[in-house]
Each structure stands twice: as structure tokens, then as C-alpha cells.
Enzyme design. Structure first.
Site, PDB file in Angstrom:
ATOM      1  N   THR A 124       0.805  -1.225   0.000  1.00 15.04           N
ATOM      2  CA  THR A 124       0.000   0.000   0.000  1.00 15.04           C
ATOM      3  C   THR A 124       0.840   1.278   0.000  1.00 15.04           C
ATOM      4  O   THR A 124       1.958   1.283   0.519  1.00 15.04           O
ATOM      5  CB  THR A 124      -0.888  -0.029   1.264  1.00 15.04           C
ATOM      6  OG1 THR A 124      -1.531   1.216   1.420  1.00 15.04           O
ATOM      7  CG2 THR A 124      -0.073  -0.290   2.523  1.00 15.04           C
ATOM      8  N   ASP A 125       0.238   2.351  -0.494  1.00 17.76           N
ATOM      9  CA  ASP A 125       0.913   3.660  -0.415  1.00 17.76           C
ATOM     10  C   ASP A 125       0.963   4.178   1.026  1.00 17.76           C
ATOM     11  O   ASP A 125       1.691   5.118   1.335  1.00 17.76           O
ATOM     12  CB  ASP A 125       0.222   4.692  -1.321  1.00 17.76           C
ATOM     13  CG  ASP A 125      -1.265   4.880  -1.061  1.00 17.76           C
ATOM     14  OD1 ASP A 125      -1.802   4.263  -0.127  1.00 17.76           O
ATOM     15  OD2 ASP A 125      -1.899   5.667  -1.808  1.00 17.76           O
ATOM     16  N   GLU A 126       0.183   3.551   1.921  1.00 16.87           N
ATOM     17  CA  GLU A 126       0.128   4.046   3.303  1.00 16.87           C
ATOM     18  C   GLU A 126       1.445   3.842   4.057  1.00 16.87           C
ATOM     19  O   GLU A 126       1.665   4.473   5.088  1.00 16.87           O
ATOM     20  CB  GLU A 126      -1.022   3.378   4.061  1.00 16.87           C
ATOM     21  CG  GLU A 126      -2.340   3.700   3.413  1.00 16.87           C
ATOM     22  CD  GLU A 126      -3.554   3.479   4.289  1.00 16.87           C
ATOM     23  OE1 GLU A 126      -3.399   3.242   5.496  1.00 16.87           O
ATOM     24  OE2 GLU A 126      -4.660   3.552   3.746  1.00 16.87           O
ATOM     25  N   TYR A 148      -2.249  -0.721  10.872  1.00 16.98           N
ATOM     26  CA  TYR A 148      -2.358  -1.368   9.556  1.00 16.98           C
ATOM     27  C   TYR A 148      -1.114  -1.078   8.712  1.00 16.98           C
ATOM     28  O   TYR A 148      -0.436  -1.987   8.227  1.00 16.98           O
ATOM     29  CB  TYR A 148      -3.617  -0.893   8.809  1.00 16.98           C
ATOM     30  CG  TYR A 148      -3.538  -1.149   7.325  1.00 16.98           C
ATOM     31  CD1 TYR A 148      -3.560  -2.443   6.826  1.00 16.98           C
ATOM     32  CD2 TYR A 148      -3.398  -0.094   6.406  1.00 16.98           C
ATOM     33  CE1 TYR A 148      -3.446  -2.685   5.461  1.00 16.98           C
ATOM     34  CE2 TYR A 148      -3.285  -0.334   5.048  1.00 16.98           C
ATOM     35  CZ  TYR A 148      -3.312  -1.631   4.571  1.00 16.98           C
ATOM     36  OH  TYR A 148      -3.173  -1.867   3.231  1.00 16.98           O
ATOM     37  N   LYS A 152       2.003  -3.523   7.294  1.00 17.42           N
ATOM     38  CA  LYS A 152       2.355  -3.694   5.886  1.00 17.42           C
ATOM     39  C   LYS A 152       3.814  -3.278   5.641  1.00 17.42           C
ATOM     40  O   LYS A 152       4.529  -3.916   4.869  1.00 17.42           O
ATOM     41  CB  LYS A 152       1.425  -2.877   4.980  1.00 17.42           C
ATOM     42  CG  LYS A 152      -0.002  -3.373   4.916  1.00 17.42           C
ATOM     43  CD  LYS A 152      -0.149  -4.789   4.383  1.00 17.42           C
ATOM     44  CE  LYS A 152      -0.008  -4.906   2.894  1.00 17.42           C
ATOM     45  NZ  LYS A 152      -0.201  -6.311   2.426  1.00 17.42           N
TER      46      LYS A 152
HETATM   47  O1  DAU Z   1      -4.160   3.801   0.267  1.00 16.95           O
HETATM   48  C1  DAU Z   1      -4.355   2.439   0.085  1.00 16.95           C
HETATM   49  C2  DAU Z   1      -5.164   1.945   1.221  1.00 16.95           C
HETATM   50  O2  DAU Z   1      -6.478   2.417   1.047  1.00 16.95           O
HETATM   51  C3  DAU Z   1      -5.177   0.438   1.405  1.00 16.95           C
HETATM   52  O3  DAU Z   1      -3.887   0.000   1.664  1.00 16.95           O
HETATM   53  C4  DAU Z   1      -6.072   0.065   2.560  1.00 16.95           C
HETATM   54  O4  DAU Z   1      -6.129  -1.330   2.693  1.00 16.95           O
HETATM   55  C5  DAU Z   1      -7.435   0.617   2.327  1.00 16.95           C
HETATM   56  O5  DAU Z   1      -8.261   0.354   3.443  1.00 16.95           O
HETATM   57  C6  DAU Z   1      -7.394   2.098   2.050  1.00 16.95           C
HETATM   58  O6  DAU Z   1      -7.137   2.861   3.253  1.00 16.95           O
HETATM   59  P1  DAU Z   1      -7.918   4.198   3.561  1.00 16.95           P
HETATM   60  O7  DAU Z   1      -7.909   4.424   5.019  1.00 16.95           O
HETATM   61  O8  DAU Z   1      -7.450   5.290   2.681  1.00 16.95           O
HETATM   62  O9  DAU Z   1      -9.369   3.752   3.036  1.00 16.95           O
HETATM   63  P2  DAU Z   1     -10.820   3.982   3.625  1.00 16.95           P
HETATM   64  O10 DAU Z   1     -11.761   3.602   2.545  1.00 16.95           O
HETATM   65  O11 DAU Z   1     -11.000   3.354   4.960  1.00 16.95           O
HETATM   66  O12 DAU Z   1     -10.876   5.543   3.812  1.00 16.95           O
HETATM   67  C7  DAU Z   1     -10.708   6.432   2.714  1.00 16.95           C
HETATM   68  C8  DAU Z   1     -10.847   7.823   3.232  1.00 16.95           C
HETATM   69  O13 DAU Z   1     -12.207   8.042   3.629  1.00 16.95           O
HETATM   70  C9  DAU Z   1     -10.020   8.098   4.463  1.00 16.95           C
HETATM   71  O14 DAU Z   1      -9.552   9.443   4.430  1.00 16.95           O
HETATM   72  C10 DAU Z   1     -11.007   7.932   5.627  1.00 16.95           C
HETATM   73  C11 DAU Z   1     -12.313   8.380   5.014  1.00 16.95           C
HETATM   74  N1  DAU Z   1     -13.516   7.695   5.542  1.00 16.95           N
HETATM   75  C12 DAU Z   1     -13.553   6.349   5.529  1.00 16.95           C
HETATM   76  C13 DAU Z   1     -14.650   5.671   6.023  1.00 16.95           C
HETATM   77  C14 DAU Z   1     -14.690   4.164   6.028  1.00 16.95           C
HETATM   78  C15 DAU Z   1     -14.589   8.464   6.008  1.00 16.95           C
HETATM   79  O15 DAU Z   1     -14.566   9.698   5.995  1.00 16.95           O
HETATM   80  N2  DAU Z   1     -15.685   7.788   6.505  1.00 16.95           N
HETATM   81  C16 DAU Z   1     -15.757   6.412   6.538  1.00 16.95           C
HETATM   82  O16 DAU Z   1     -16.774   5.860   7.015  1.00 16.95           O
END
Ligand code: DAU
Length: 334
Positions: A124-126, A148, A152
Site C-alpha cells: 500500500t501507499d500508506e 495497519y 504492511k
Molecule cells: O491507500 C491504500 C489503502 O487504502 C489500502 O492499503 C487500505 O487497505 C485501504 O483500506 C485504504 O485505506 P484508507 O484508510 O485510505 O481507506 P478507507 O476507505 O478506509 O478511507 C478512505 C478515506 O475516507 C479516508 O480518508 C477515511 C475516510 N472515511 C472512511 C470511512 C470508512 C470516512 O470519511 N468515513 C468512513 O466511514
């Protein structure tokens, strides 16, 4: 060619299993997956009896189960198996260490012992941490900020160490945020789409100005395929599209696609340690291996919404059982 694909019942893994079987007549795919909450064999229902497909239920941290498969001969190992959801890692980091760190280590050991000729680690880019300006390239330092991303990063370091110390031909890939059909409805896009289609609200963390870079599942499959065939062992490849948007903008696009309005947005307490921005430089993959993304974000998003709209029973099954407990716990903690 025998491909061992771990985590093949998850979102990205199952898309890759389908991609490989459609793309090639001479590959055999062994899907090794523990079927935890996000693993779903329904994603592969149409190929379950395919003559070149086998499913093995197992934990990548279980050396005996892994060796059972690898000892029979594997030409390529694609490690998609991982705990991936940042919010879950804040509540239960142990599962992330088990699968992402010990699991990857177990696979590397098996690859070393049985001399697997190619190994691609999906990461991941994270691992680069929040990038307030510019882009992370493959030489940028790791600065993971969640359990997380730390798990990774540890796994990626192990991969490089196994290449340097033992000559295991492993390549590490860092990808932007995936989206597309079959994604378990806990990440931003699938969660919001499912909520909006069901007439519910969507929880925006903090001010919603955090920036993510988005890649459609099929573009990622093509990138991994290229890296597996033409990448250099020991190297790292970033996989990004340059399509970077604040969460609020993504949400507004989803509101438009689902016919909902701003009243559906609820601003909630921010995620702990929330990374403000990710941005990947993927010039190396583009210039050395000739990859470029084919799906524009707006088109991919429209296709994704349509897929969830026509697959409501799939969503309902995902949203039963353990899912309810997870959300109850998350809401209690907010
Ligand atoms: O960047 C790659 C990564 O993207 C992957 O390595 C991870 O496995 C994947 O979970 C994802 O991580 P993020 O934390 O970026 O993804 P997430 O969809 O959980 O969140 C995207 C953005 O949206 C983040 O800034 C948090 C925000 N968010 C997320 C959720 C679930 C919200 O504002 N509300 C939410 O309910």
C-alpha cells in the site's frame, strides 16, 4: 504455469483470480484463503468448477498448510492475503500483525525453501505515511502511522530482506486506494454507496478534506500481471493513477450518482492519526513496464455504483453477522 494466489476470496484477490483465468489459457490458479469476514467465495461462484482453478482454505501464517501447497510446485506467488481496513487495525491490531507480518514471513520462508521463481507482494501507499506535498516515489522513506500501515511496512521490509539475504525473487508493490465491484462495504466507496442506496446517511471523518488517490480494480490487475512477468526481482513498484480527490468530492459524486443530497452527509469524529493526503509517483511502472491506467475515475465510479445497485442481495449477506457487531463497536468508540 501454476500460480498460488493468497487472499483470492477478498475483493482484489477475487478480481485477480477472474482476470488471470480469463486472460490466459495456460495458467492454473490456486486460491489460498482463510475466509475471514471479508473473504467471500460468492465472488468466484461463476468459476468455482473451472478446470484450472482450485480453492484451498488456509491461513498464510500456518507454515504446514502453506508448505503443503508450495511443495507441490508454484511458478508464481501473488500475496493478496491481508487484513486491510485501517479502522479495524485501530480496534484490533493483533490480527494485522498475525496475517500481514507473520503470514508474509511464512510465505517468504516457503518461497525460499521451495525456490519459488517469482513472488509479488501486494502492498500500500500508506507505508509512506501522509504526504502533504509532492509525491512518494519508490525511494521515499517509510513512515507508517497506523497499526495497519505499520504491519504492511514490516512485511515489505521482510520481503526486501529475504531478497537481499536469501535471494528470494520478490517484488513489492505499493498501490493507491482500490475501488470497484465486490469490495466489502466497510471502506469509503462501497460503504457510502451501500448506505446511500439504502437511504441511509454517510459518516464523513473530520472535515472530509483528506485526499486519496483512486485506482479501479482492473487497472490494478493489469499492473500486477505486468510486474509479475517483467518486473525485476528485489524492486519496488508504485501503482497509482494521479486521480487524487478530497473525500468530500468523492462523496458529492456518489450523492449525484445515487440521487441523494447533502443532507445525507454526517460529519463525525475524525479517525485517530488520520493521514491527510496520499500521492504516488508511478513513473517507474509507466516508463519501465509500459503500464498506464485505462479507467477514468468518474467512469469507474459510475460502474461501481451500478454494480452495487444490481447486487443488493450480495450486499445484504455481507452486512449480516459480524458486520453489525463491528459497526456497533465503531459507533460506541466515536
Ligand atoms: O491507500 C491504500 C489503502 O487504502 C489500502 O492499503 C487500505 O487497505 C485501504 O483500506 C485504504 O485505506 P484508507 O484508510 O485510505 O481507506 P478507507 O476507505 O478506509 O478511507 C478512505 C478515506 O475516507 C479516508 O480518508 C477515511 C475516510 N472515511 C472512511 C470511512 C470508512 C470516512 O470519511 N468515513 C468512513 O466511514
Amino acid at each position: 504455469m501454476r500460480i498460488l494466489l493468497t487472499g483470492g476470496a477478498g475483493f482484489m484477490g477475487s478480481n485477480m483470480v477472474q482476470y488471470l483465468l480469463k486472460q490466459y489459457d495456460d495458467v492454473e490458479v490456486i486460491n489460498f484463503d482463510l475466509l475471514t469476514y471479508a473473504g467471500n467465495l460468492e465472488n468466484l461462484a461463476d468459476i468455482q468448477d473451472h478446470p484450472r482453478y482450485t480453492f484451498v482454505k488456509g491461513d498464510i501464517a500456518d507454515a504446514r498448510a502453506v508448505e503443503d501447497v508450495v511443495s507441490k510446485g508454484v511458478d508464481l506467488l501473488l500475496n493478496y492475503a491481508a487484513e486491510t481496513h485501517v479502522d479495524r487495525s485501530l480496534m484490533d491490531p493483533r490480527a494485522f500483525l498475525h496475517t500481514n507480518v507473520y503470514g508474509t514471513h511464512t510465505l517468504l520462508e516457503a518461497a525460499k525453501k521451495y525456490e519459488v521463481p517469482r513472488f509479488v507482494q501486494i502492498s500500500t501507499d500508506e507505508v509512506y505515511g501522509a504526504v502533504m506535498e509532492g509525491e512518494s516515489d519508490e525511494k521515499s522513506p517509510f513512515e507508517p502511522r497506523s497499526p495497519y500501515s505499520a504491519s504492511k511496512a514490516a512485511a515489505d521490509h521482510l520481503c526486501h530482506s529475504y531478497h537481499i539475504s536469501f535471494g528470494v525473487p520478490v517484488m513489492v508493490t505499493h498501490s493507491a486506494n482500490f475501488y470497484g465491484p465486490y469490495q466489502f462495504p466497510e471502506k469509503l466507496i462501497p460503504l457510502f454507496v451501500c448506505n446511500l442506496l439504502e437511504g441511509k446517511t454517510v459518516p464523513i471523518y473530520g472535515d472530509g478534506q483528506q485526499i486519496r488517490e483512486w485506482i479501479f480494480t482492473q487497472d490494478h490487475c493489469r499492473a500486477i500481471d505486468l510486474i509479475a512477468q517483467k518486473g525485476n526481482a528485489g524492486e519496488t513498484y508504485n501503482i497509482g493513477t494521479g486521480e487524487r480527490l478530497p473525500n468530500l468530492e468523492v462523496t458529492r459524486k456518489l450523492l449525484a450518482l445515487t440521487g441523494r443530497d447533502d443532507a445525507s452527509m454526517v460529519f463525525v469524529k475524525d479517525r485517530r492519526g488520520h493521514d491527510r493526503r496520499y500521492a504516488l509517483c508511478s513513473q517507474k511502472l509507466r516508463s519501465e513496464l509500459g503500464w498506464k491506467p485505462q479507467m477514468a475515475f468518474d467512469d469507474g465510479l459510475a460502474q461501481t455504483v451500478e454494480w452495487y445497485r444490481t447486487n443488493q442481495p450480495w450486499v445484504a449477506r455481507c452486512r449480516s453477522g459480524e458486520y453489525q457487531q463491528y459497526y456497533q463497536r465503531q459507533y460506541q468508540e466515536r
